[in-house]
Design an enzyme around this catalytic site. Sequence first.
Site, PDB file in Angstrom:
ATOM      1  N   ASP A   1       0.853  -1.193   0.000  1.00  0.00           N
ATOM      2  CA  ASP A   1       0.000   0.000   0.000  1.00  0.00           C
ATOM      3  C   ASP A   1       0.886   1.239   0.000  1.00  0.00           C
ATOM      4  OD1 ASP A   1      -3.267   0.313   1.112  1.00  0.00           O
ATOM      5  OD2 ASP A   1      -2.016   2.087   0.845  1.00  0.00           O
TER       6      ASP A   1
ATOM      7  N   ASN B   1      -6.131  -4.419  -6.074  1.00  0.00           N
ATOM      8  CA  ASN B   1      -7.243  -3.673  -5.487  1.00  0.00           C
ATOM      9  C   ASN B   1      -6.934  -2.183  -5.307  1.00  0.00           C
ATOM     10  OD1 ASN B   1      -9.539  -3.304  -3.335  1.00  0.00           O
ATOM     11  ND2 ASN B   1      -7.642  -2.835  -2.231  1.00  0.00           N
TER      12      ASN B   1
ATOM     13  N   TYR C   1     -12.019   7.687 -14.057  1.00  0.00           N
ATOM     14  CA  TYR C   1     -12.274   6.490 -13.243  1.00  0.00           C
ATOM     15  C   TYR C   1     -13.006   5.435 -14.073  1.00  0.00           C
ATOM     16  CZ  TYR C   1     -13.705   3.768  -9.089  1.00  0.00           C
ATOM     17  OH  TYR C   1     -13.897   2.773  -8.155  1.00  0.00           O
TER      18      TYR C   1
ATOM     19  N   LYS D   1     -11.577   1.782 -15.173  1.00  0.00           N
ATOM     20  CA  LYS D   1     -12.231   0.538 -14.735  1.00  0.00           C
ATOM     21  C   LYS D   1     -12.712  -0.291 -15.926  1.00  0.00           C
ATOM     22  CE  LYS D   1     -11.694   1.045 -10.254  1.00  0.00           C
ATOM     23  NZ  LYS D   1     -10.775   0.160  -9.511  1.00  0.00           N
TER      24      LYS D   1
ATOM     25  N   THR E   1     -16.576   2.522   2.437  1.00  0.00           N
ATOM     26  CA  THR E   1     -15.139   2.495   2.743  1.00  0.00           C
ATOM     27  C   THR E   1     -14.664   3.944   2.906  1.00  0.00           C
ATOM     28  OG1 THR E   1     -14.390   2.769   0.467  1.00  0.00           O
ATOM     29  CG2 THR E   1     -14.836   0.500   1.171  1.00  0.00           C
TER      30      THR E   1
HETATM   31  N1  LIG Z   1     -15.717   1.933  -2.271  1.00  0.00           N
HETATM   32  C1  LIG Z   1     -16.418   1.794  -3.381  1.00  0.00           C
HETATM   33  O1  LIG Z   1     -17.559   2.234  -3.482  1.00  0.00           O
HETATM   34  C2  LIG Z   1     -15.833   1.060  -4.563  1.00  0.00           C
HETATM   35  C3  LIG Z   1     -16.709   0.633  -5.570  1.00  0.00           C
HETATM   36  C4  LIG Z   1     -16.215  -0.047  -6.669  1.00  0.00           C
HETATM   37  C5  LIG Z   1     -14.854  -0.295  -6.754  1.00  0.00           C
HETATM   38  N2  LIG Z   1     -14.023   0.140  -5.771  1.00  0.00           N
HETATM   39  C6  LIG Z   1     -12.599  -0.139  -5.944  1.00  0.00           C
HETATM   40  O2  LIG Z   1     -12.151  -0.926  -4.878  1.00  0.00           O
HETATM   41  C7  LIG Z   1     -10.771  -0.686  -4.653  1.00  0.00           C
HETATM   42  C8  LIG Z   1     -10.553  -0.394  -3.170  1.00  0.00           C
HETATM   43  O3  LIG Z   1     -11.275   0.773  -2.839  1.00  0.00           O
HETATM   44  P1  LIG Z   1     -11.732   1.155  -1.354  1.00  0.00           P
HETATM   45  O4  LIG Z   1     -13.107   1.663  -1.454  1.00  0.00           O
HETATM   46  O5  LIG Z   1     -11.384   0.082  -0.413  1.00  0.00           O
HETATM   47  O6  LIG Z   1     -10.801   2.440  -1.156  1.00  0.00           O
HETATM   48  P2  LIG Z   1      -9.848   2.894   0.045  1.00  0.00           P
HETATM   49  O7  LIG Z   1      -9.468   4.285  -0.294  1.00  0.00           O
HETATM   50  O8  LIG Z   1     -10.507   2.598   1.336  1.00  0.00           O
HETATM   51  O9  LIG Z   1      -8.602   1.924  -0.125  1.00  0.00           O
HETATM   52  C9  LIG Z   1      -7.740   2.011  -1.217  1.00  0.00           C
HETATM   53  C10 LIG Z   1      -6.342   1.679  -0.740  1.00  0.00           C
HETATM   54  O10 LIG Z   1      -5.459   1.780  -1.870  1.00  0.00           O
HETATM   55  C11 LIG Z   1      -4.301   2.485  -1.476  1.00  0.00           C
HETATM   56  N3  LIG Z   1      -3.680   3.149  -2.625  1.00  0.00           N
HETATM   57  C12 LIG Z   1      -4.098   4.259  -3.268  1.00  0.00           C
HETATM   58  N4  LIG Z   1      -3.242   4.588  -4.252  1.00  0.00           N
HETATM   59  C13 LIG Z   1      -2.265   3.643  -4.232  1.00  0.00           C
HETATM   60  C14 LIG Z   1      -1.094   3.432  -5.001  1.00  0.00           C
HETATM   61  N5  LIG Z   1      -0.742   4.278  -5.978  1.00  0.00           N
HETATM   62  N6  LIG Z   1      -0.323   2.365  -4.726  1.00  0.00           N
HETATM   63  C15 LIG Z   1      -0.646   1.514  -3.721  1.00  0.00           C
HETATM   64  N7  LIG Z   1      -1.734   1.679  -2.940  1.00  0.00           N
HETATM   65  C16 LIG Z   1      -2.535   2.725  -3.201  1.00  0.00           C
HETATM   66  C17 LIG Z   1      -4.771   3.477  -0.427  1.00  0.00           C
HETATM   67  O11 LIG Z   1      -3.705   3.926   0.410  1.00  0.00           O
HETATM   68  C18 LIG Z   1      -5.815   2.663   0.314  1.00  0.00           C
HETATM   69  O12 LIG Z   1      -5.274   1.966   1.410  1.00  0.00           O
HETATM   70  C19 LIG Z   1     -10.388   0.466  -5.581  1.00  0.00           C
HETATM   71  O13 LIG Z   1      -9.782  -0.050  -6.745  1.00  0.00           O
HETATM   72  C20 LIG Z   1     -11.718   1.091  -5.907  1.00  0.00           C
HETATM   73  O14 LIG Z   1     -11.699   1.771  -7.147  1.00  0.00           O
HETATM   74  C21 LIG Z   1     -14.476   0.800  -4.675  1.00  0.00           C
END
Ligand SMILES: NC(=O)c1ccc[n+]([C@@H]2O[C@H](COP(=O)([O-])OP(=O)(O)OC[C@H]3O[C@@H](n4cnc5c(N)ncnc54)[C@H](O)[C@@H]3O)[C@@H](O)[C@H]2O)c1
Length: 252
Positions: A37, A90, A155, A159, A190
């Site tokens: 991370d 992720n 975004y 995706k 989240t």
């Molecule tokens: N939360 C939602 O509604 C949702 C919906 C669909 C998809 N997603 C996808 O799920 C995944 C996780 O999202 P989340 O909601 O848990 O978000 P989050 O922000 O809680 O967690 C994302 C994590 O990724 C890390 N991160 C960010 N940029 C980074 C980089 N360049 N290198 C390494 N780590 C990095 C952050 O530090 C964080 O710990 C993402 O790909 C997001 O696009 C989220």
Amino acid sequence: MEELRDKAVLITGGGGGIGRATALAFARAGARLMLGDLDLEAAEETARQVAAIGGEAHATRCDVSRPEEAEALVREAAARLGRLDCAVNNAGIEASQESTARLPVETWERTIAINLSGVFYCMRAELAAMRASGGAIVNIASVLGLVGFAGAAAYVAAKHGVIGLTKVAAIEFAARGIRVNAVCPGFVETPMLERVGVTSDAERRALIEGLHPINRLGRPEEIAGAVLYLCSDAASFVTGHALVVDGGYTAR
Ligand SMILES: NC(=O)c1ccc[n+]([C@@H]2O[C@H](COP(=O)([O-])OP(=O)(O)OC[C@H]3O[C@@H](n4cnc5c(N)ncnc54)[C@H](O)[C@@H]3O)[C@@H](O)[C@H]2O)c1
């Protein structure tokens, strides 16, 4: 899922909402984890939570948008865990909420660099690491990898790209025993949704909840369940698939 016991699993973005829930679900199934991370402290906190339930997790800092760091992360995972069986790509950042006409080029480039190129850099190294013994890769896409959303051009493009990338790698590596799938979550509670003002604003939250026929946001554990399924033997005939876990968001 007894077959996940002792599996070596890499999770990028393992310090965040979905990444952390996925790490804990794998740990409960007996898997051993490497968490990469950008936010080392957050990944270390996940590792502590994994240790607290009797699991094994290593945390390291990594920016997946830098190819050399993504490669080093996969190398470190294979070295510390002895091999690599599963990888969950992720790590990601949120949509910037600007119209396409006004989206700054820097925002476009940063979003694509992390949310699309980051998945490619990690997956390239993971496929190489799994070449000899096979494995399973799960890329976290989104419902916005399947449909559009105003104010989220970069975004949504990233995706959609992740799903395309998933299909190509699945075709290329099926014969080598590597399955590659994507998960497409609806809106999940989240820290990401807090940052974009969905969970901190009651009116906005109700609006977004209403886009899901189930009429609530997803829970990170509900996404983790889909990831574990795709890594398990129950999904042994599933590859190149984008699994929607969205409370019905894309059903209408
Ligand atoms: N939360 C939602 O509604 C949702 C919906 C669909 C998809 N997603 C996808 O799920 C995944 C996780 O999202 P989340 O909601 O848990 O978000 P989050 O922000 O809680 O967690 C994302 C994590 O990724 C890390 N991160 C960010 N940029 C980074 C980089 N360049 N290198 C390494 N780590 C990095 C952050 O530090 C964080 O710990 C993402 O790909 C997001 O696009 C989220």
